[in-house]
Design an enzyme around this catalytic site. Sequence first.
Site, mmCIF file in Angstrom:
data_model
loop_
_atom_site.group_PDB
_atom_site.id
_atom_site.type_symbol
_atom_site.label_atom_id
_atom_site.label_comp_id
_atom_site.label_asym_id
_atom_site.label_seq_id
_atom_site.Cartn_x
_atom_site.Cartn_y
_atom_site.Cartn_z
ATOM 1 N N ARG A 65 0.856 -1.259 -0.076
ATOM 2 C CA ARG A 65 0.055 0.241 -0.143
ATOM 3 C C ARG A 65 0.869 1.223 0.053
ATOM 4 O O ARG A 65 0.507 2.233 -0.460
ATOM 5 C CB ARG A 65 -0.734 -0.066 1.214
ATOM 6 N N TYR A 117 -16.256 17.434 -14.599
ATOM 7 C CA TYR A 117 -16.784 16.106 -14.796
ATOM 8 C C TYR A 117 -18.076 15.733 -13.633
ATOM 9 O O TYR A 117 -17.843 16.395 -12.548
ATOM 10 C CB TYR A 117 -15.909 15.059 -14.549
ATOM 11 N N ASP A 188 -7.227 19.226 -14.238
ATOM 12 C CA ASP A 188 -7.715 18.336 -14.727
ATOM 13 C C ASP A 188 -7.458 18.207 -16.216
ATOM 14 O O ASP A 188 -7.950 18.728 -16.955
ATOM 15 C CB ASP A 188 -8.863 18.044 -14.298
ATOM 16 N N LYS A 213 -8.753 6.791 -18.726
ATOM 17 C CA LYS A 213 -9.055 7.535 -19.892
ATOM 18 C C LYS A 213 -7.818 7.287 -20.917
ATOM 19 O O LYS A 213 -7.458 6.212 -21.212
ATOM 20 C CB LYS A 213 -9.558 8.805 -19.980
#
Length: 418
Positions: A65, A117, A188, A213
């Site tokens: 992690r 978004y 972004d 994406k």
Amino acid sequence: MAFSKAPIETPPGAPSLTHRFGTMAVHAGSPHDPVTGAVIESISLSTTFAQTAVGKPVGKYEYSRSSNPNRDNFETAVAALEHAKYALAFASGSAVTATILQSLDFGSHVISVSDVYGGTHRYFTQCAKAHGVEVTFTPEIEIDVRDHIQKNTKLIWIETPSNPTLRLVDIRAVATAAHEHGIKVVVDNTFLSPYVQNPLDHGADVVVHSVTKYINGHSDVVMGVAAFNSDKLQERLSFLQNAGGAVPSPHDCWLAHRGLKTLHLRAREATINATSVAQALAASPHVISVNYPGSDSHPHRKIAIKQHRDGMGGGMLSFRIKGGEGASERFCQSLNIYVLAESLGGVESLVEVPSTMTHAGIPKDQREAVGIFDDLVRISCGIEDSEDLTADVLQALEKAVVFPKIQNGLAVQNGHVE
Ligand code: P1T
């Protein structure tokens, strides 16, 4: 356990910033295995790493992690391509947004562009308050950013191009105003990818991506990344990355890194395809308007020329179809090649209706104020052949606007009352 990672160092012989994008995309963060010589890194599935004595790990890893080899390599590659000192990968683009907002002190204020978004809008309006962060939205951030700055404003959030209306923001203009007040600017860059735009070069402090994406590019990984130069931010965000635990799996990092190696090729093809589809749409009598930053008619074309590689428009576009919501739905269902689905940036072309899909959670009046009408259709161009994509759009437009011959006693043809 180390919570803050060391700055990314370029290994001897590895590509440096003097190399071009494609060379770095293929080689950055991709050293061959010094023991076996394997050219492609192996997937390091181990969750934990052995220690030779208490607190003395064999190498630099302790627990997956906190960090692992595949995530490190991917982060190194993204940092190189975004011209950043650091990059941190997360379990999704949304996890990046949440972690950046969580890094702010209780009582902080954020200014955001209005058309973001839908999931970003949801976090800003429904989650950020829980940790004391208020967000103000503005549609014309370059014009009125100074009017919205408060004593507690800590961050400005820009999406350029915006999802789904493809509006552009002059990053330098906003960053100049923000920095006068010690405010950080986040961009972004999901819609363009680092191949088309590098926001840090235009004054942004942090660039974020939904890796889901263009960076991954094959619609088979959900992941996010943030890249930046500040040592202080690295300490804070890597602490939160580990403490919050919203980290990607080694397998996803490996896949996303593989996808990244062909980003330049995919982004070029997608741009060629979107340019051709945008031109066909603009010439159609069935279309009200087209939003594509690669078109000379785009209202922010000058910003695209300044901020995007070679003024490229990228692979995303949206348009308003004549005939309202019914026509937008019929259009999507009449396409043969494009898949009707949310998401974007994959090798396959996708189509969606934002008002009922990706942006359905935004109240109608707010949606329409930024141009997200029920007749707005969003297209993500993939890397198929442009002639096929354009022909498919044209045949679907013809089907979408053909109504029954008689409607309410009036003869109609091609969607228009005659
Ligand atoms: O889906 P996720 O990896 O969590 O990324 C969120 C996100 C962040 N920023 C932008 C600009 C985005 O477009 C997205 C996700 N967008 C879609 C799923 C979509 O279809 O628009």
